[in-house]
Each structure stands twice: as structure tokens, then as C-alpha cells.
Design an enzyme around this catalytic site. Sequence first.
Site, PDB file in Angstrom:
ATOM      1  CB  SER A 126      -1.143   0.575  42.363  1.00  0.00           C
ATOM      2  OG  SER A 126      -0.510   1.242  43.305  1.00  0.00           O
ATOM      3  CE1 TYR A 182       2.519  -3.615  43.043  1.00  0.00           C
ATOM      4  CE2 TYR A 182       2.497  -1.373  43.487  1.00  0.00           C
ATOM      5  CZ  TYR A 182       1.747  -2.687  43.439  1.00  0.00           C
ATOM      6  OH  TYR A 182       0.540  -2.702  43.768  1.00  0.00           O
TER       7      TYR A 182
END
Length: 245
Positions: free
Chosen positions: A142, A155
Site C-alpha cells: 500500500s 495496517y
Amino acid sequence: MSKLQDKVAVITGGVSGIGAATAKLFASEGAKLVLVDMNEEKGASFEAELKSQGAEAVFLKADVTSEVEVKNIFTTALDTFGKVDILFNNAGIGAVKPTEELSYAEWRKTVEVDLDGVFLVAQAAIKEFLKTGSGVIVNTASMYGWVGSPGSAAYNAAKAGVVNLTRSLGLEYAARNIRVNALCPGFIDTPILGEADRQGLTAATPMNRLGKPEEMAKAVLFMASDDSSFMTGNSLIIDGGYTAQ
Ligand SMILES: NC(=O)c1ccc[n+]([C@@H]2O[C@H](COP(=O)([O-])OP(=O)(O)OC[C@H]3O[C@@H](n4cnc5c(N)ncnc54)[C@H](O)[C@@H]3O)[C@@H](O)[C@H]2O)c1
């Protein structure tokens, strides 16, 4: 000439969002697909959709955090198509919660799926690739593997782990014909966004829109095909300019 003619690709998280868009593009480039996901209902209908369009695809329900089920992914791929050439290691879950409210169990769950799961499937693929002498892995990290943000510590830490796992595996297998790279998306319009404030995410993106799964798929195709034959241990950040700020 199709870019993935007769290649066999395993795609985790392969029946939704970025994984599904990549499955469609890979199929259009001649690949045979093993689609792995926890979502059995979506899996069955997506397999049928791809097959009706002439693709060779099989859906397998598996949890990327289970060693036994991960092993089964590759047994199924070998039984069905005889080999595996490509892994798109893409399954993931989002997690947004203030750190002071996050339980250890919630932290562990996010890291288990978003980092441990990536490791387990990559390791299983590498074992097969070492037997055949070649292979390609694309991990989904990401842009939050590169920059921080409030409210998603687990995350972001997991995705940064994926970026450095990618570097490390790229180096470890560079001389053995196994390339490992990562996709680092910005805000992409997929179900993982859930109830997120899409207008806010759009406004935070310099290009003033969300990315499309199909735009991610093109980058995955680049990294999975010979077009990126001299690329390993690296990451492509595709985020509408977010991390350039
Ligand atoms: N959409 C975004 O804005 C964005 C941004 C950056 C990174 N990503 C990453 O992209 C990847 C794909 O996400 P997406 O946006 O397509 O979302 P998505 O929710 O559409 O797809 C994720 C898929 O992973 C599957 N999955 C979740 N846990 C699993 C498990 N344990 N085992 C097997 N399958 C599992 C889900 O069932 C789902 O089908 C994820 O790794 C995500 O973190 C997405």
C-alpha cells in the site's frame, strides 16, 4: 502475442476489487487462473463469469493465514494446470481504529492477514518456483507502506512489512530466477473502503479522484510479465500523487 500466454497465475483475494480486475486482465492476456479467496459466494460466481468469457479459471476457498490451506492452493494449482508461474499475493483486510482503542487481538488479526499471510503464500510459491527454476511474485502492499496515517497503525505497519519483505525476498532469490515486486496502491474504489469517507479520500488525492482497480491491474501485469524482466525487490506506488506531497 499475449503477455501471459499459457502462464498459470495464482491470485489471492482474487474475486473482488484489485484481484478480480487483475484476474480479468491476466485472462485476456492468455493466463490460466487459480483464484483464491475466503468469499465462497463471490468466488463461485466470478469463476463462472470468467469461464463464460472463455477463460480457464478455478476458484479455491482458502484462508491465506492457514498453513494447511495455503499448501492446498499449490496442490490445487498443480493438479489443475500442472504448474505455477505467477503469484499475485494480494489478499488483505483494512483496519481503521484509534490506537488507544485497538485490542491486541485486533492488531494481531490485521498483521496476520496483511503480513503473515503474504509471507506464507510467498514461501509456498517460492518452494514451487525453486523446483521449476523460475517464477514471479507480486505482493500487494500500500502507499501506507511508505507513509503513515492516523488510525490505522496495524495496517500501515503490516504494509510497510510487505514492502521490506518484498525487498528481502527479491534479493534472496534474484540469482535464482525468481522476481519479487510489490504494488503500492493509493485510495482505490473497491469494497475494502467499506464505509470510508470516499469524498474525503478523493479530496486527499492530488488527482482528485479514487483509483480504479483496472488501473492497478495494468501495473500488476507489468510486474508479472517479462515487461519487467530486470525489476526485482522493488515497489510501484500508484496513488494519484498522494505520496509525492
Ligand atoms: N482499495 C484500496 O484503497 C487499497 C489501497 C491500498 C492497498 N490495498 C490492498 O489491495 C489488496 C486488495 O484489496 P481490494 O482493495 O481489492 O479489496 P477487496 O476487499 O475488494 O479485496 C480483498 C479480498 O481479499 C479477501 N481476503 C481477505 N482476507 C483473506 C484471507 N485471510 N484469505 C483469503 N482471502 C482473504 C477478501 O475476501 C476480498 O475478496 C489488499 O491487500 C489491500 O490491503 C487496497
